[in-house]
Design a protein around this motif. Structure first.
Motif, PDB file in Angstrom:
ATOM      1  N   ARG A   1     -53.031  20.872  46.906  1.00 32.45           N
ATOM      2  CA  ARG A   1     -51.568  20.657  46.746  1.00 32.45           C
ATOM      3  C   ARG A   1     -51.099  19.452  46.055  1.00 32.45           C
ATOM      4  N   GLU A   2     -51.930  18.243  46.623  1.00 28.54           N
ATOM      5  CA  GLU A   2     -51.651  16.837  45.931  1.00 28.54           C
ATOM      6  C   GLU A   2     -52.044  16.839  44.625  1.00 28.54           C
ATOM      7  N   THR A   3     -53.297  17.480  44.370  1.00 23.20           N
ATOM      8  CA  THR A   3     -53.686  17.547  43.010  1.00 23.20           C
ATOM      9  C   THR A   3     -52.652  18.420  41.933  1.00 23.20           C
ATOM     10  N   LEU A   4     -52.202  19.438  42.228  1.00 27.54           N
ATOM     11  CA  LEU A   4     -51.254  19.996  41.870  1.00 27.54           C
ATOM     12  C   LEU A   4     -50.055  19.329  41.574  1.00 27.54           C
ATOM     13  N   PHE A   5     -49.614  18.766  42.534  1.00 28.47           N
ATOM     14  CA  PHE A   5     -48.344  17.737  42.446  1.00 28.47           C
ATOM     15  C   PHE A   5     -48.742  16.742  41.321  1.00 28.47           C
ATOM     16  N   PHE A   6     -49.820  16.087  41.529  1.00 28.33           N
ATOM     17  CA  PHE A   6     -50.043  15.050  40.297  1.00 28.33           C
ATOM     18  C   PHE A   6     -50.090  15.386  39.013  1.00 28.33           C
ATOM     19  N   TYR A   7     -50.840  16.560  38.679  1.00 32.27           N
ATOM     20  CA  TYR A   7     -50.795  17.302  37.684  1.00 32.27           C
ATOM     21  C   TYR A   7     -49.260  17.461  37.199  1.00 32.27           C
ATOM     22  N   LYS A   8     -48.434  18.184  37.876  1.00 32.26           N
ATOM     23  CA  LYS A   8     -47.113  18.516  37.418  1.00 32.26           C
ATOM     24  C   LYS A   8     -46.259  17.057  37.076  1.00 32.26           C
ATOM     25  N   ALA A   9     -46.616  16.176  37.829  1.00 35.35           N
ATOM     26  CA  ALA A   9     -45.582  15.081  37.651  1.00 35.35           C
ATOM     27  C   ALA A   9     -46.064  14.157  36.567  1.00 35.35           C
ATOM     28  N   PHE A  10     -47.454  14.174  36.087  1.00 37.32           N
ATOM     29  CA  PHE A  10     -47.826  13.082  35.302  1.00 37.32           C
ATOM     30  C   PHE A  10     -48.639  13.887  34.165  1.00 37.32           C
TER      31      PHE A  10
ATOM     32  N   VAL B   1     -49.456   5.934  46.211  1.00 37.14           N
ATOM     33  CA  VAL B   1     -49.467   6.460  47.546  1.00 37.14           C
ATOM     34  C   VAL B   1     -48.564   7.701  47.673  1.00 37.14           C
ATOM     35  N   SER B   2     -47.415   7.742  47.309  1.00 31.00           N
ATOM     36  CA  SER B   2     -46.340   8.813  47.490  1.00 31.00           C
ATOM     37  C   SER B   2     -46.717  10.026  46.583  1.00 31.00           C
ATOM     38  N   LYS B   3     -47.457   9.822  45.677  1.00 31.95           N
ATOM     39  CA  LYS B   3     -48.057  10.979  44.907  1.00 31.95           C
ATOM     40  C   LYS B   3     -49.510  11.302  45.150  1.00 31.95           C
ATOM     41  N   GLY B   4     -50.011  11.000  46.437  1.00 30.33           N
ATOM     42  CA  GLY B   4     -51.380  11.354  46.804  1.00 30.33           C
ATOM     43  C   GLY B   4     -52.342  10.660  46.069  1.00 30.33           C
ATOM     44  N   ALA B   5     -52.082   9.546  45.620  1.00 30.55           N
ATOM     45  CA  ALA B   5     -53.085   8.566  44.918  1.00 30.55           C
ATOM     46  C   ALA B   5     -53.028   7.199  45.475  1.00 30.55           C
ATOM     47  N   ASP B   6     -53.544   6.426  44.721  1.00 28.51           N
ATOM     48  CA  ASP B   6     -53.726   4.945  44.818  1.00 28.51           C
ATOM     49  C   ASP B   6     -53.938   4.106  43.950  1.00 28.51           C
ATOM     50  N   LEU B   7     -53.481   2.748  43.839  1.00 22.78           N
ATOM     51  CA  LEU B   7     -54.026   1.930  42.504  1.00 22.78           C
ATOM     52  C   LEU B   7     -55.321   1.940  42.472  1.00 22.78           C
ATOM     53  N   VAL B   8     -55.771   1.931  41.214  1.00 21.19           N
ATOM     54  CA  VAL B   8     -57.107   2.252  40.635  1.00 21.19           C
ATOM     55  C   VAL B   8     -58.068   1.285  41.127  1.00 21.19           C
TER      56      VAL B   8
ATOM     57  N   SER C   1     -49.264 -13.454  40.110  1.00 24.97           N
ATOM     58  CA  SER C   1     -48.229 -13.366  41.178  1.00 24.97           C
ATOM     59  C   SER C   1     -48.070 -11.980  41.478  1.00 24.97           C
ATOM     60  N   CYS C   2     -47.758 -11.323  42.865  1.00 30.09           N
ATOM     61  CA  CYS C   2     -48.036 -10.071  43.262  1.00 30.09           C
ATOM     62  C   CYS C   2     -46.456  -9.653  43.081  1.00 30.09           C
ATOM     63  N   SER C   3     -45.393 -10.558  42.927  1.00 25.34           N
ATOM     64  CA  SER C   3     -44.072 -10.117  42.784  1.00 25.34           C
ATOM     65  C   SER C   3     -43.601  -9.941  41.205  1.00 25.34           C
ATOM     66  N   SER C   4     -44.614 -10.294  40.103  1.00 23.57           N
ATOM     67  CA  SER C   4     -44.240 -10.083  39.001  1.00 23.57           C
ATOM     68  C   SER C   4     -44.215  -8.433  38.592  1.00 23.57           C
ATOM     69  N   MET C   5     -43.543  -8.189  37.508  1.00 24.88           N
ATOM     70  CA  MET C   5     -43.372  -6.828  37.065  1.00 24.88           C
ATOM     71  C   MET C   5     -44.288  -6.542  35.990  1.00 24.88           C
ATOM     72  N   TYR C   6     -45.201  -5.625  36.205  1.00 25.71           N
ATOM     73  CA  TYR C   6     -46.212  -5.137  35.215  1.00 25.71           C
ATOM     74  C   TYR C   6     -46.079  -3.561  35.308  1.00 25.71           C
ATOM     75  N   LYS C   7     -46.739  -2.657  34.620  1.00 24.95           N
ATOM     76  CA  LYS C   7     -47.219  -1.416  34.457  1.00 24.95           C
ATOM     77  C   LYS C   7     -48.452  -1.206  35.562  1.00 24.95           C
ATOM     78  N   PHE C   8     -48.627  -0.251  35.871  1.00 21.12           N
ATOM     79  CA  PHE C   8     -49.762   0.101  36.728  1.00 21.12           C
ATOM     80  C   PHE C   8     -50.666   1.286  36.446  1.00 21.12           C
ATOM     81  N   ILE C   9     -51.765   1.472  37.006  1.00 18.50           N
ATOM     82  CA  ILE C   9     -52.853   2.589  36.925  1.00 18.50           C
ATOM     83  C   ILE C   9     -52.768   3.128  38.459  1.00 18.50           C
ATOM     84  N   CYS C  10     -52.533   4.394  38.462  1.00 16.97           N
ATOM     85  CA  CYS C  10     -52.971   5.264  39.639  1.00 16.97           C
ATOM     86  C   CYS C  10     -54.136   5.846  39.464  1.00 16.97           C
ATOM     87  N   GLU C  11     -54.940   6.197  40.530  1.00 15.44           N
ATOM     88  CA  GLU C  11     -56.107   6.724  40.601  1.00 15.44           C
ATOM     89  C   GLU C  11     -56.365   7.904  41.765  1.00 15.44           C
TER      90      GLU C  11
END
Length: 259
Positions: free
Chosen positions: A111-120, A149-156, A244-254
């Motif tokens: 289910r999480e994999t399918l959700f991940f596929y559909k979302a991204f 994490v909300s999409k069933g993944a985590d940072l790479v 700095s952890c408060s900086s704004m950047y793009k990110f990679i989910c895995e």
């Protein structure tokens, strides 16, 4: 001569009567002897009767003991059978729980994999049995991880050089990765709790005349730099930087798709 015969006749008659009387008395005595049993016969009969009573009593006792033993054995067999059935039922219940858990885990994974596929689907890459989502939005490190994490993944998590090369070929800007030293300064840990020593690879940027990364620079934030980013930098194997952890950047989910 006649007198002689008369005398003889007279003398013989009493003799016969006496013999007959004597025989009669003998017969009466014999009959009395036959009717009266001897004393030892009575004794034997008494002993036999007592022995018979004891024998019957012994048989009764043996019967009671046999019945009692039969009841005990039957109870033990019943108890043993009950225990055996209970163990089998317990084993079946345990196996059922394991099967239900496996099915539930598999269902959740699919289910999480399918959700991940559909979302991204438009922004997702498949490599090495993993799915990677390269965000277009910019968030701080904690928010980036929460999104993954909300999409069933985590940072790479980068665990080998091949994965590093793949990511480098995909990134065009700065991206958060799942590495930080928030708990202990200088002890960098991935989001899956592996340390750099455990993964055996690290690709920090190296400088010749200045301090290399991670340098925990405090110019923009007094708390220093405790989260890691990967840059599209000219040196493929030296493009990790702390920030700095408060900086704004793009990110990679895995997300792993093959266990």
């Amino acid at each position: 001569m006649n007198s002689i015969y008369e005398n003889f006749t007279l003398s013989t008659i009493p003799s016969d009567e006496k013999c007959s009387q004597h025989r009669g008395n003998s017969a009466e005595q014999d009959s009395e002897r036959e009717v009266r049993p001897p004393k030892w016969t009575k004794t034997l009969l008494v002993v036999f009767a007592v022995s018979l009573v004891f024998a019957l009593g012994g048989l009764c006792i043996l019967g009671i003991l046999y019945f009692s033993l039969s009841v005990k054995l039957s109870a033990q067999e019943t108890k043993s059978t009950h225990l055996g059935v209970s163990k089998e039922l317990s084993a079946l219940e345990t196996n059922s729980k394991i099967m239900v858990k496996e099915l539930t885990d598999n269902y959740t994974r699919v289910r999480e994999t399918l959700f991940f596929y559909k979302a991204f689907a438009a922004q997702m890459k498949d490599w090495g049995g993993k799915l990677y989502y390269f965000s277009s939005d910019e968030l701080n490190w904690s928010s980036s991880r929460a999104f993954c994490v909300s999409k069933g993944a985590d940072l790479v998590t980068i665990s080998n050089q091949s994965e590093q090369l793949f990511l480098f070929s995909e990134v065009k800007e700065y991206y958060w990765i799942g590495l930080n030293d928030l708990d202990t300064e200088g002890r960098w840990v991935w989001v899956n709790n592996q340390t750099l020593n455990e993964t055996g690879v690290q690709f920090w940027h190296q400088r010749v005349s200045e301090k290399s990364e991670p340098d925990n620079w405090r110019g923009n934030n007094a708390n220093g730099e405790n989260c890691a980013i990967v840059k599209n930098y000219h040196n493929i194997l030296n493009n990790w930087f702390d920030a700095s952890c408060s900086s704004m950047y793009k990110f990679i989910c895995e997300k792993k798709v093959r266990q």
